[in-house]
Scaffold this active site. Structure first.
Site, PDB file in Angstrom:
ATOM      1  N   SER A 175       0.874  -1.190   0.000  1.00 23.33           N
ATOM      2  CA  SER A 175       0.000   0.000   0.000  1.00 23.33           C
ATOM      3  C   SER A 175       0.901   1.227   0.000  1.00 23.33           C
ATOM      4  CB  SER A 175      -0.866   0.029   1.256  1.00 23.33           C
ATOM      5  OG  SER A 175      -1.494  -1.207   1.462  1.00 23.33           O
ATOM      6  N   LYS A 180      -7.433   1.706  -2.141  1.00 21.37           N
ATOM      7  CA  LYS A 180      -6.878   1.094  -0.926  1.00 21.37           C
ATOM      8  C   LYS A 180      -6.845   2.114   0.232  1.00 21.37           C
ATOM      9  CE  LYS A 180      -4.572  -1.496   1.889  1.00 21.37           C
ATOM     10  NZ  LYS A 180      -5.283  -2.477   2.699  1.00 21.37           N
ATOM     11  N   LYS A 214       0.684   5.406   8.020  1.00 21.39           N
ATOM     12  CA  LYS A 214       1.088   5.677   6.628  1.00 21.39           C
ATOM     13  C   LYS A 214      -0.122   5.718   5.698  1.00 21.39           C
ATOM     14  CE  LYS A 214       1.595   2.105   4.597  1.00 21.39           C
ATOM     15  NZ  LYS A 214       1.565   0.869   3.838  1.00 21.39           N
TER      16      LYS A 214
HETATM   17  P1  NAD Z   1       5.722  -6.044   7.511  1.00 21.48           P
HETATM   18  O1  NAD Z   1       6.477  -4.924   8.114  1.00 21.48           O
HETATM   19  O2  NAD Z   1       5.282  -7.183   8.381  1.00 21.48           O
HETATM   20  O3  NAD Z   1       6.554  -6.678   6.287  1.00 21.48           O
HETATM   21  C1  NAD Z   1       7.367  -5.935   5.413  1.00 21.48           C
HETATM   22  C2  NAD Z   1       8.549  -6.819   5.035  1.00 21.48           C
HETATM   23  O4  NAD Z   1       9.330  -6.138   4.059  1.00 21.48           O
HETATM   24  C3  NAD Z   1       9.474  -7.111   6.225  1.00 21.48           C
HETATM   25  O5  NAD Z   1       9.640  -8.511   6.366  1.00 21.48           O
HETATM   26  C4  NAD Z   1      10.773  -6.415   5.864  1.00 21.48           C
HETATM   27  O6  NAD Z   1      11.933  -7.084   6.337  1.00 21.48           O
HETATM   28  C5  NAD Z   1      10.694  -6.415   4.334  1.00 21.48           C
HETATM   29  N1  NAD Z   1      11.513  -5.388   3.698  1.00 21.48           N
HETATM   30  C6  NAD Z   1      11.515  -4.059   3.956  1.00 21.48           C
HETATM   31  N2  NAD Z   1      12.384  -3.438   3.135  1.00 21.48           N
HETATM   32  C7  NAD Z   1      12.934  -4.399   2.342  1.00 21.48           C
HETATM   33  C8  NAD Z   1      13.892  -4.390   1.289  1.00 21.48           C
HETATM   34  N3  NAD Z   1      14.474  -3.250   0.893  1.00 21.48           N
HETATM   35  N4  NAD Z   1      14.195  -5.561   0.686  1.00 21.48           N
HETATM   36  C9  NAD Z   1      13.622  -6.722   1.100  1.00 21.48           C
HETATM   37  N5  NAD Z   1      12.715  -6.800   2.087  1.00 21.48           N
HETATM   38  C10 NAD Z   1      12.374  -5.650   2.704  1.00 21.48           C
HETATM   39  O7  NAD Z   1       4.456  -5.398   6.790  1.00 21.48           O
HETATM   40  P2  NAD Z   1       3.100  -6.131   6.301  1.00 21.48           P
HETATM   41  O8  NAD Z   1       2.079  -6.022   7.356  1.00 21.48           O
HETATM   42  O9  NAD Z   1       3.467  -7.459   5.732  1.00 21.48           O
HETATM   43  O10 NAD Z   1       2.661  -5.125   5.140  1.00 21.48           O
HETATM   44  C11 NAD Z   1       3.238  -5.143   3.834  1.00 21.48           C
HETATM   45  C12 NAD Z   1       2.416  -4.204   2.967  1.00 21.48           C
HETATM   46  O11 NAD Z   1       1.060  -4.677   2.890  1.00 21.48           O
HETATM   47  C13 NAD Z   1       2.321  -2.766   3.521  1.00 21.48           C
HETATM   48  O12 NAD Z   1       2.298  -1.856   2.464  1.00 21.48           O
HETATM   49  C14 NAD Z   1       1.004  -2.770   4.271  1.00 21.48           C
HETATM   50  O13 NAD Z   1       0.460  -1.471   4.417  1.00 21.48           O
HETATM   51  C15 NAD Z   1       0.162  -3.660   3.368  1.00 21.48           C
HETATM   52  N6  NAD Z   1      -0.968  -4.342   4.019  1.00 21.48           N
HETATM   53  C16 NAD Z   1      -0.837  -4.891   5.273  1.00 21.48           C
HETATM   54  C17 NAD Z   1      -1.939  -5.546   5.853  1.00 21.48           C
HETATM   55  C18 NAD Z   1      -1.838  -6.198   7.222  1.00 21.48           C
HETATM   56  O14 NAD Z   1      -2.907  -6.531   7.787  1.00 21.48           O
HETATM   57  N7  NAD Z   1      -0.660  -6.398   7.799  1.00 21.48           N
HETATM   58  C19 NAD Z   1      -3.139  -5.669   5.144  1.00 21.48           C
HETATM   59  C20 NAD Z   1      -3.209  -5.130   3.844  1.00 21.48           C
HETATM   60  C21 NAD Z   1      -2.116  -4.472   3.300  1.00 21.48           C
END
Ligand code: NAD
Length: 297
Positions: free
Chosen positions: A97, A172, A240
């Protein structure tokens, strides 16, 4: 033979989405800068890559699930990033997102190299990611969506093509603003009930059967009652998304109100050092404002 898929970013959402794509039979290479996040996938047959570069050089379709615009723009657009290294004809799909301006920057840069790009933010939380029931809001070329539809189908049945790049992330941000406002209304209501001497479980059961019911109410048995504030969806990420919504509204000169209130709560949680906890942890702040004692365990 199945299309080879790369998956970068295996956090709370990326990991269960990657598990489901792998289960659907697509050969997969994975990378996250936190190696622990790759372990279950490697046990299930994915190849662990040493870098995002290694993923994009081998895969025909690369999916990314990263925190937000700064990380996505770095991974895609920096020198030696995905756009520069992807094979012409391959497809990059960003499930994160982000600000709508991010896909609008990435798409023309990818096209100039003959690389296809689709924004595809998702909704449904970790529960939906595990159950493969996510909603997917794509923006970009509809023909690109058709090339990756079978892969996206492995993470969710509700796949929408919203419009041009940026449109998917606009939907979104609107969704998450509504979801955050619903959750906060639910949590304030619950705190008032508890202060009035009512039982949280009873409140939940009655409201579930009444007109105050919403998806947010499911947080009561999942998070509030067991006091489980492990993410889930982190406060920092909801902050965010509300910032994204406010940015879109400002650009369109729409004087919105509720997103600002919702963001104030995320800011309070960030100030209290709770940014990495689930958004439902805000209930503990509301308890403090209300001088409601947390239940004895
Ligand atoms: P998270 O923080 O759990 O996961 C993000 C992952 O990205 C981490 O494992 C981190 O190590 C990795 N990462 C960051 N920078 C990196 C890089 N340069 N190279 C490789 N890996 C890297 O976050 P999440 O909850 O999994 O969310 C991911 C996305 O999905 C976000 O944009 C969030 O807003 C969206 N989202 C989350 C949810 C939810 O319920 N958690 C629901 C819908 C959408």
């Amino acid at each position: 033979m199945s299309v080879s898929v790369g998956f970068i970013g295996l956090g709370n959402m990326g990991n269960p989405m990657a598990v489901n794509v792998l289960k659907a039979g697509f050969p997969m290479s994975v990378f996250d800068r936190n190696p622990q996040t790759m372990e279950n996938l490697v046990r299930s047959g994915a190849q662990a890559a040493a870098s995002a570069k290694q993923v994009v050089e081998s895969a025909e379709v690369v999916l990314t699930s990263l925190p937000g615009s700064p990380e996505v723009e770095e991974v895609y657009l920096a020198p030696g990033g995905l756009v520069e290294l992807a094979k012409p004809g391959s497809v990059l799909v960003d499930l994160s997102s982000v600000l709508p301006s991010t896909p609008r920057k990435i798409e023309p840069r990818a096209r100039a190299r003959g690389v296809h790009y689709l924004e595809a933010p998702v909704s449904g939380g970790v529960t939906g990611a595990r159950a493969a029931t996510l909603a997917i809001m794509t923006g970009g070329d509809g023909a690109v969506l058709e090339r990756v539809r079978a892969i996206l189908r492995a993470i969710g049945p509700n796949i929408y093509h919203v419009g041009a790049a940026g449109a998917g992330n606009t939907v979104k941000a609107i969704n998450n603003m509504m979801s955050s406002v619903n959750s906060l209304a639910m949590m304030e209501g619950m705190a008032v009930g508890v202060k009035a001497g009512l039982d949280l479980t009873m409140l939940y059961e009655i409201i579930k059967a009444s007109s105050g019911n919403s998806n947010s109410l499911a947080k009561a048995p999942r998070n509030l009652i067991p006091r489980n504030f492990e993410p889930g969806f982190k406060v920092a990420l909801m902050n965010k998304d509300l910032e994204t919504f406010n940015t879109i509204a400002k650009e369109l000169h729409v004087p919105v109100s509720f997103a600002n209130v919702a963001q104030r709560y995320q800011q309070a949680a960030l100030a209290a050092g709770l940014g990495e906890q689930d958004t439902s942890v805000i209930y503990t702040l509301i308890e403090r404002f209300a001088a409601v004692a947390p239940p004895r365990t």
